[in-house]
Design a protein around this motif. Structure first.
Motif, mmCIF file in Angstrom:
data_model
loop_
_atom_site.group_PDB
_atom_site.id
_atom_site.type_symbol
_atom_site.label_atom_id
_atom_site.label_comp_id
_atom_site.label_asym_id
_atom_site.label_seq_id
_atom_site.Cartn_x
_atom_site.Cartn_y
_atom_site.Cartn_z
ATOM 1 N N GLY A 212 0.825 -1.197 0.000
ATOM 2 C CA GLY A 212 0.000 0.000 0.000
ATOM 3 C C GLY A 212 0.860 1.248 0.000
ATOM 4 N N ILE A 213 0.229 2.364 0.284
ATOM 5 C CA ILE A 213 0.910 3.659 0.212
ATOM 6 C C ILE A 213 1.671 3.925 1.503
ATOM 7 N N GLY A 214 2.900 4.369 1.365
ATOM 8 C CA GLY A 214 3.725 4.695 2.524
ATOM 9 C C GLY A 214 4.827 5.655 2.141
ATOM 10 N N ILE A 215 5.581 6.096 3.125
ATOM 11 C CA ILE A 215 6.696 7.023 2.923
ATOM 12 C C ILE A 215 7.995 6.313 3.269
ATOM 13 N N ASP A 216 8.951 6.415 2.356
ATOM 14 C CA ASP A 216 10.266 5.832 2.580
ATOM 15 C C ASP A 216 11.340 6.870 2.265
ATOM 16 N N SER A 217 12.596 6.479 2.437
ATOM 17 C CA SER A 217 13.679 7.452 2.408
ATOM 18 C C SER A 217 14.824 7.017 1.495
ATOM 19 N N LEU A 218 15.452 8.019 0.897
ATOM 20 C CA LEU A 218 16.678 7.799 0.131
ATOM 21 C C LEU A 218 17.908 7.776 1.030
ATOM 22 N N VAL A 219 17.783 8.321 2.236
ATOM 23 C CA VAL A 219 18.970 8.522 3.080
ATOM 24 C C VAL A 219 18.894 7.800 4.422
ATOM 25 N N ASP A 220 17.710 7.668 4.968
ATOM 26 C CA ASP A 220 17.530 6.952 6.234
ATOM 27 C C ASP A 220 17.111 5.525 5.897
ATOM 28 N N LEU A 221 18.045 4.606 5.978
ATOM 29 C CA LEU A 221 17.816 3.246 5.502
ATOM 30 C C LEU A 221 17.606 2.239 6.628
ATOM 31 N N LYS A 222 17.109 2.719 7.753
ATOM 32 C CA LYS A 222 16.828 1.788 8.862
ATOM 33 C C LYS A 222 15.682 0.846 8.505
ATOM 34 N N GLU A 223 14.698 1.357 7.741
ATOM 35 C CA GLU A 223 13.552 0.536 7.356
ATOM 36 C C GLU A 223 13.933 -0.419 6.221
ATOM 37 N N THR A 224 13.455 -1.656 6.315
ATOM 38 C CA THR A 224 13.754 -2.649 5.285
ATOM 39 C C THR A 224 13.236 -2.226 3.920
ATOM 40 N N VAL A 225 12.057 -1.609 3.883
ATOM 41 C CA VAL A 225 11.490 -1.192 2.605
ATOM 42 C C VAL A 225 12.377 -0.141 1.943
ATOM 43 N N SER A 226 12.855 0.819 2.712
ATOM 44 C CA SER A 226 13.763 1.824 2.157
ATOM 45 C C SER A 226 15.027 1.173 1.614
ATOM 46 N N GLN A 227 15.536 0.186 2.326
ATOM 47 C CA GLN A 227 16.722 -0.536 1.858
ATOM 48 C C GLN A 227 16.436 -1.243 0.530
ATOM 49 N N ASN A 228 15.289 -1.899 0.471
ATOM 50 C CA ASN A 228 14.938 -2.639 -0.740
ATOM 51 C C ASN A 228 14.899 -1.731 -1.958
ATOM 52 N N TYR A 229 14.256 -0.579 -1.808
ATOM 53 C CA TYR A 229 14.109 0.307 -2.959
ATOM 54 C C TYR A 229 15.373 1.108 -3.248
ATOM 55 N N TYR A 230 16.162 1.380 -2.226
ATOM 56 C CA TYR A 230 17.443 2.061 -2.444
ATOM 57 C C TYR A 230 18.299 1.257 -3.429
ATOM 58 N N ALA A 231 18.273 -0.054 -3.286
ATOM 59 C CA ALA A 231 19.091 -0.919 -4.140
ATOM 60 C C ALA A 231 18.603 -0.951 -5.587
ATOM 61 N N GLN A 232 17.418 -0.400 -5.831
ATOM 62 C CA GLN A 232 16.840 -0.444 -7.185
ATOM 63 C C GLN A 232 16.758 0.927 -7.847
ATOM 64 N N ILE A 233 17.301 1.967 -7.234
ATOM 65 C CA ILE A 233 17.152 3.324 -7.778
ATOM 66 C C ILE A 233 17.827 3.440 -9.140
ATOM 67 N N ARG A 234 17.071 3.935 -10.104
ATOM 68 C CA ARG A 234 17.589 4.186 -11.447
ATOM 69 C C ARG A 234 17.925 5.660 -11.667
ATOM 70 N N GLY A 235 17.123 6.556 -11.059
ATOM 71 C CA GLY A 235 17.309 7.980 -11.273
ATOM 72 C C GLY A 235 16.034 8.732 -10.981
ATOM 73 N N ALA A 236 15.942 9.943 -11.485
ATOM 74 C CA ALA A 236 14.797 10.796 -11.177
ATOM 75 C C ALA A 236 14.504 11.718 -12.347
ATOM 76 N N GLY A 237 13.293 12.284 -12.322
ATOM 77 C CA GLY A 237 12.888 13.205 -13.377
ATOM 78 C C GLY A 237 11.915 14.235 -12.854
ATOM 79 N N ARG A 238 11.789 15.324 -13.600
ATOM 80 C CA ARG A 238 10.927 16.449 -13.201
ATOM 81 C C ARG A 238 9.759 16.582 -14.172
ATOM 82 N N VAL A 239 8.570 16.784 -13.634
ATOM 83 C CA VAL A 239 7.383 16.982 -14.461
ATOM 84 C C VAL A 239 7.383 18.429 -14.952
ATOM 85 N N VAL A 240 7.544 18.611 -16.241
ATOM 86 C CA VAL A 240 7.621 19.957 -16.812
ATOM 87 C C VAL A 240 6.532 20.209 -17.850
ATOM 88 N N ARG A 241 5.720 19.204 -18.128
ATOM 89 C CA ARG A 241 4.628 19.353 -19.116
ATOM 90 C C ARG A 241 3.560 18.328 -18.827
#
Length: 249
Positions: A212-241
Motif C-alpha cells: 500500500g501507500i507509505g513514505i520511505d527514504s533515500l537517506v535513512d535506511l533503517k527501514e527494510t522497505v527503504s533498503q529494498n528500494y534504495y538498491a533499485q534506484i535508477r534515477g529521477a525526473g521532473r514533471v515539466v509538461r
C-alpha cells in the motif's frame, strides 16, 4: 441507449469516435479479462481500438484518450459508455502553473495514504493503487496528465542528472514533486513522488514493500522497505509538461 452491435463498433473504430465513461471502469491486459491493466474514472474518454477483435468475444479492445493507454473492456460494460459530450482538449499548463499545482498533487497522495488501502496491480482510482497509478492519479487531479506506466513516465519527464556516484546524492538536486524511478538497469518498474528531506511517497507491493501507500527514504535506511528500494534506484525526473495524446498531436 446505444446499440453497440458489430457494425457500430466497426464504424466507431474506423472513425475514431470517442465515448465517455459514465461510471468507473476496469480495463484488463488481455481479452481473458483476468489481470487488471488500468482503471478509468467517470468522465474519461475511450475509443474502440481495433476492428477485427472487436466483432467477437466478450472483450473489446479499447484505448483511453487522455493517455493513449490500451486495454480490454468487458462487453458487459458497454452500458457504461455514452458519446463524448466534447472533444478532449489536452492541458496547456505552463511550467509555472505545473509547479504551483504540485503541492496539491502531493496533498492528494498523502490523503490517499491516510485511507485504508492496499497495493493493487492496475489500480489507478483508489483507494487501492499500484505505484504509477497513484502518481498518475495524484497529478491528474490537478489537470497534469502523465503516461500510465512507470517506464513511460520515466521517458516522459525531464531527466535529473545525479551529481554524485551514489543514489542519495540526488537529494542535493531533487525538488518537491520530482519523480524517483526504481527497477533494473534495463527498465523502470516502480515510481515514487519526492517529498523533500530525502523522503518519497509511493504505493509498494507485498513482497518488498508495504502493500500500500507509505513514505520511505533515500537517506535513512533503517527501514527494510527503504533498503529494498534504495538498491533499485535508477534515477529521477521532473514533471515539466502535461501529456498530449498522440492522436491529437
Amino acid at each position: 441507449m446505444i446499440a453497440f452491435d458489430a457494425r457500430h463498433i466497426f464504424d466507431a473504430s474506423r472513425q475514431g469516435i470517442a465515448y465517455e465513461a459514465i461510471r468507473p471502469l476496469n480495463l484488463y491486459d488481455s481479452p481473458a479479462l483476468n489481470a487488471l491493466a488500468t482503471q478509468a474514472q467517470a468522465g474519461r474518454q475511450l475509443r474502440f481500438q481495433s476492428v477485427g477483435a472487436a466483432e467477437e468475444g466478450v472483450a473489446l479492445p479499447m484505448v483511453l484518450c487522455e493517455d493513449d493507454y490500451p486495454g480490454w473492456m468487458g462487453r458487459s460494460d458497454l452500458a457504461a459508455l455514452q458519446p463524448a459530450t466534447a472533444a478532449y482538449v489536452p492541458s496547456s499548463l505552463s511550467l509555472a502553473e505545473i509547479q504551483a499545482r504540485i503541492p496539491l498533487a502531493i496533498a492528494f497522495a498523502r490523503a490517499a495514504m491516510a485511507q485504508p488501502n492496499c497495493y493493487l496491480w492496475g489500480g489507478t482510482l483508489g483507494p487501492n493503487y499500484d505505484c504509477s497509478g497513484l502518481v498518475q492519479h495524484a497529478f491528474s487531479t490537478q489537470g497534469i496528465w502523465l503516461p500510465r506506466d512507470a517506464y513511460q513516465q520515466e521517458a516522459f519527464v525531464e531527466r535529473i542528472e545525479n551529481p554524485g556516484d551514489r543514489p542519495e546524492a540526488l537529494v542535493d538536486v531533487l525538488e518537491l514533486g520530482d519523480l524517483i524511478f526504481f527497477g533494473t538497469p534495463l527498465k523502470a518498474t516502480h515510481v515514487a513522488i519526492y517529498l523533500g528531506g530525502g523522503d518519497y511517497i509511493h504505493s509498494s507491493g507485498k513482497d518488498r514493500g508495504r502493500n500500500g501507500i507509505g513514505i520511505d527514504s533515500l537517506v535513512d535506511l533503517k527501514e527494510t522497505v527503504s533498503q529494498n528500494y534504495y538498491a533499485q534506484i535508477r534515477g529521477a525526473g521532473r514533471v515539466v509538461r502535461s501529456y498530449a495524446p498522440r492522436s491529437l498531436s
